[in-house]
Enzyme design. Sequence first.
Site, PDB file in Angstrom:
ATOM      1  N   SER A  23       0.617  -1.251  -0.266  1.00  0.00           N
ATOM      2  CA  SER A  23      -0.256   0.259   0.120  1.00  0.00           C
ATOM      3  C   SER A  23       0.727   1.011   0.104  1.00  0.00           C
ATOM      4  O   SER A  23       0.319   2.208   0.151  1.00  0.00           O
ATOM      5  CB  SER A  23      -1.023   0.130   1.280  1.00  0.00           C
ATOM      6  OG  SER A  23      -0.114   0.197   2.362  1.00  0.00           O
ATOM      7  N   THR A 155     -40.192  26.570 -11.257  1.00  0.00           N
ATOM      8  CA  THR A 155     -40.601  25.204 -10.901  1.00  0.00           C
ATOM      9  C   THR A 155     -40.682  24.454 -12.231  1.00  0.00           C
ATOM     10  O   THR A 155     -41.250  24.888 -13.098  1.00  0.00           O
ATOM     11  CB  THR A 155     -41.715  25.231 -10.243  1.00  0.00           C
ATOM     12  OG1 THR A 155     -43.065  25.531 -10.791  1.00  0.00           O
ATOM     13  CG2 THR A 155     -41.689  25.854  -8.908  1.00  0.00           C
ATOM     14  N   HIS A 156     -40.238  23.163 -12.196  1.00  0.00           N
ATOM     15  CA  HIS A 156     -40.196  22.301 -13.364  1.00  0.00           C
ATOM     16  C   HIS A 156     -39.380  22.921 -14.806  1.00  0.00           C
ATOM     17  O   HIS A 156     -39.723  22.808 -15.920  1.00  0.00           O
ATOM     18  CB  HIS A 156     -41.780  22.112 -13.849  1.00  0.00           C
ATOM     19  CG  HIS A 156     -42.585  21.229 -12.843  1.00  0.00           C
ATOM     20  ND1 HIS A 156     -42.472  20.075 -12.541  1.00  0.00           N
ATOM     21  CD2 HIS A 156     -43.545  22.177 -12.036  1.00  0.00           C
ATOM     22  CE1 HIS A 156     -43.412  20.003 -11.529  1.00  0.00           C
ATOM     23  NE2 HIS A 156     -43.803  21.229 -11.124  1.00  0.00           N
ATOM     24  N   SER A 277     -13.544  27.099 -28.188  1.00  0.00           N
ATOM     25  CA  SER A 277     -13.828  25.889 -28.829  1.00  0.00           C
ATOM     26  C   SER A 277     -12.583  26.012 -29.836  1.00  0.00           C
ATOM     27  O   SER A 277     -12.053  26.856 -30.337  1.00  0.00           O
ATOM     28  CB  SER A 277     -15.133  26.289 -29.709  1.00  0.00           C
ATOM     29  OG  SER A 277     -14.906  24.884 -30.821  1.00  0.00           O
ATOM     30  N   LYS A 283     -17.214  30.679 -29.446  1.00  0.00           N
ATOM     31  CA  LYS A 283     -17.883  29.959 -28.205  1.00  0.00           C
ATOM     32  C   LYS A 283     -16.741  30.389 -27.055  1.00  0.00           C
ATOM     33  O   LYS A 283     -15.730  30.835 -26.924  1.00  0.00           O
ATOM     34  CB  LYS A 283     -17.563  28.433 -28.280  1.00  0.00           C
ATOM     35  CG  LYS A 283     -18.364  27.867 -29.525  1.00  0.00           C
ATOM     36  CD  LYS A 283     -20.015  27.725 -29.248  1.00  0.00           C
ATOM     37  CE  LYS A 283     -20.240  26.824 -27.916  1.00  0.00           C
ATOM     38  NZ  LYS A 283     -19.815  25.712 -28.065  1.00  0.00           N
ATOM     39  N   GLU A 290     -19.210  22.662 -15.833  1.00  0.00           N
ATOM     40  CA  GLU A 290     -19.237  21.548 -16.163  1.00  0.00           C
ATOM     41  C   GLU A 290     -18.681  20.016 -15.588  1.00  0.00           C
ATOM     42  O   GLU A 290     -18.884  19.129 -15.626  1.00  0.00           O
ATOM     43  CB  GLU A 290     -19.319  21.435 -17.824  1.00  0.00           C
ATOM     44  CG  GLU A 290     -20.162  22.128 -18.620  1.00  0.00           C
ATOM     45  CD  GLU A 290     -20.167  22.700 -19.975  1.00  0.00           C
ATOM     46  OE1 GLU A 290     -21.132  22.805 -20.843  1.00  0.00           O
ATOM     47  OE2 GLU A 290     -18.908  21.978 -20.566  1.00  0.00           O
ATOM     48  N   TYR A 317     -10.619  -7.113  11.722  1.00  0.00           N
ATOM     49  CA  TYR A 317      -9.962  -6.682  10.473  1.00  0.00           C
ATOM     50  C   TYR A 317      -9.661  -7.630   9.484  1.00  0.00           C
ATOM     51  O   TYR A 317      -9.559  -8.728   9.691  1.00  0.00           O
ATOM     52  CB  TYR A 317      -8.402  -5.765  10.746  1.00  0.00           C
ATOM     53  CG  TYR A 317      -7.693  -5.423   9.793  1.00  0.00           C
ATOM     54  CD1 TYR A 317      -7.881  -3.804   9.258  1.00  0.00           C
ATOM     55  CD2 TYR A 317      -6.668  -6.127   9.038  1.00  0.00           C
ATOM     56  CE1 TYR A 317      -7.291  -3.460   8.440  1.00  0.00           C
ATOM     57  CE2 TYR A 317      -6.076  -5.396   7.925  1.00  0.00           C
ATOM     58  CZ  TYR A 317      -6.571  -4.256   7.409  1.00  0.00           C
ATOM     59  OH  TYR A 317      -5.739  -3.665   6.438  1.00  0.00           O
ATOM     60  N   GLN A 322      -7.941  -2.359   3.034  1.00  0.00           N
ATOM     61  CA  GLN A 322      -6.888  -1.439   2.890  1.00  0.00           C
ATOM     62  C   GLN A 322      -7.539  -0.807   1.496  1.00  0.00           C
ATOM     63  O   GLN A 322      -7.280   0.285   0.881  1.00  0.00           O
ATOM     64  CB  GLN A 322      -5.927  -2.442   2.188  1.00  0.00           C
ATOM     65  CG  GLN A 322      -4.779  -1.720   1.372  1.00  0.00           C
ATOM     66  CD  GLN A 322      -3.500  -2.581   1.223  1.00  0.00           C
ATOM     67  OE1 GLN A 322      -2.948  -3.048   2.023  1.00  0.00           O
ATOM     68  NE2 GLN A 322      -3.249  -2.842   0.052  1.00  0.00           N
ATOM     69  N   LYS A 325      -8.814   3.519   1.228  1.00  0.00           N
ATOM     70  CA  LYS A 325      -8.001   4.552   1.127  1.00  0.00           C
ATOM     71  C   LYS A 325      -8.141   5.233  -0.316  1.00  0.00           C
ATOM     72  O   LYS A 325      -8.232   6.624  -0.308  1.00  0.00           O
ATOM     73  CB  LYS A 325      -6.440   3.977   1.375  1.00  0.00           C
ATOM     74  CG  LYS A 325      -6.332   3.746   2.573  1.00  0.00           C
ATOM     75  CD  LYS A 325      -4.960   3.315   2.898  1.00  0.00           C
ATOM     76  CE  LYS A 325      -5.081   2.862   4.724  1.00  0.00           C
ATOM     77  NZ  LYS A 325      -5.963   1.480   4.740  1.00  0.00           N
TER      78      LYS A 325
END
Length: 482
Positions: A23, A155-156, A277, A283, A290, A317, A322, A325
């Site tokens: 690890s 709304t919607h 772009s 653009k 995003e 354990y 392991q 992590k």
Amino acid sequence: MAQLWGGRFTKETDQLVYEFNASIGFDRRFLEEDLEGSRAHVRMLAKQGILTQEERDAILKGLDGIEADVAEGRLRITSEYEDVHSFVEANLIQRIGDPGKKLHTGRSRNDQVALDMRLYTRKQIAHTRQRLLSLLHTLLSLMERHTKTVMPGFTHLQKAQPVTLAHHLGAYFEMFRRDEQRLGSIAQRMNYCPLGSGALAGTTYPLDREYTARLLEFDGPMTNSMDGVSDRDYLIEYLSALATIMMHLSRFCEELILWNSNEYGFIEIDDAYSTGSSIMPQKKNPDIAELIRGKTGRVYGALFALLTTMKGLPLAYNKDMQEDKEGAFDAMDTTNACLQLFEGMLSTLTFCTERMEASAKQGYTNATDAADYLVNRGVPFRDAHEIIGRLVLYGLEKGRAIDEMSMEELQAVSPKFEADVFDAVSMDACVNKRLTAGAPGEKAMEEAIRGYRAYLEQADHILDKEKTEAAESARRTDKERI
């Protein structure tokens, strides 16, 4: 190299097995926590007479030397070692000889790694809380500037009623405030020390677990040693909180992406948080928003991966653990980076307030207020609802908003309309007569903002107090601690 556990084995581990089992590639980031835990353990051993003072001092000096050499690049953590614990112990023995072999007295790698993960997570929670508080300050600053900025509420994804930008941002303030509070409760609940649990059943050495916990600024030792080495609930809770934070960021980003579009035109994202772009020169893309929205999935993935890992594990354990992590580290790094980037993007936005208000005036967002106007003149609400519905249909046919119609047009639908209707359905009136707690009216928002400001002042005070206490603890000498 020889393993810490190699005494009962008669041949070397297969290299592929060694690499699969190791690890060190990811738990190297535990170095600070591993050294911190080892120092506390050694101090406790000396206090209990299990180590001499001379052995304690030699080990502490050796650990300090390892930390300094790694920090300054004279010592590298390499794949030669199975994990960070092996790295520390092997180098300690090489430096100070036999006293270094006593570092692990009364301790197992099971409770050692459980401690390291808990210490690391505790620090990460504090870091995430700081990032959230910084974002909340930025949100509050924007809210204070935009209590009069009218915009449509949806709304919607359909225009519904007029609100203010401050009110809209306040919804996200509430979300991120809950996130900060959630992290605080997780930090409180997890603040118990697993060190001293041994492999699973404690140890025959006369350890003072209360003392070790106190040195490491825990509220006390974990009560059950089997739970001490196998508990990852706190990490699942933290990952769940991170997933919720990312969900809130993603929702906010989705709105910014919509608002940034030509169709909405409510905001302009700063060039520093946009890209272009490769083929379309006009653009300007909201790529950071995003990407934050997209990275939400990987944080969800870390949570579900750990839940899946833990769901079938018997006590205590198991090596499966392991796997707690790598995904968790990625989720922590991702969320904290997204919070920082999002705050920078938010603080540099340009809000097109005139476009927002013009949009609110379109789409009949004052229709409910027109219905309420009729109710206040004795019309039953259901009848008023139908009347305004017919009025909206008429307006759609004629291309006019309610407040653009003549009195003759209004009274042709209902004789209850009078000249004061135009004041009643203005954007200013529609917003500011909503004064109940939680509403967008200016007075209601000013009251909410006062509450938010008080909350942040208290949160900042608590954070500063915690930092001061941590600094004072760090300055204590070994003698004072013992």
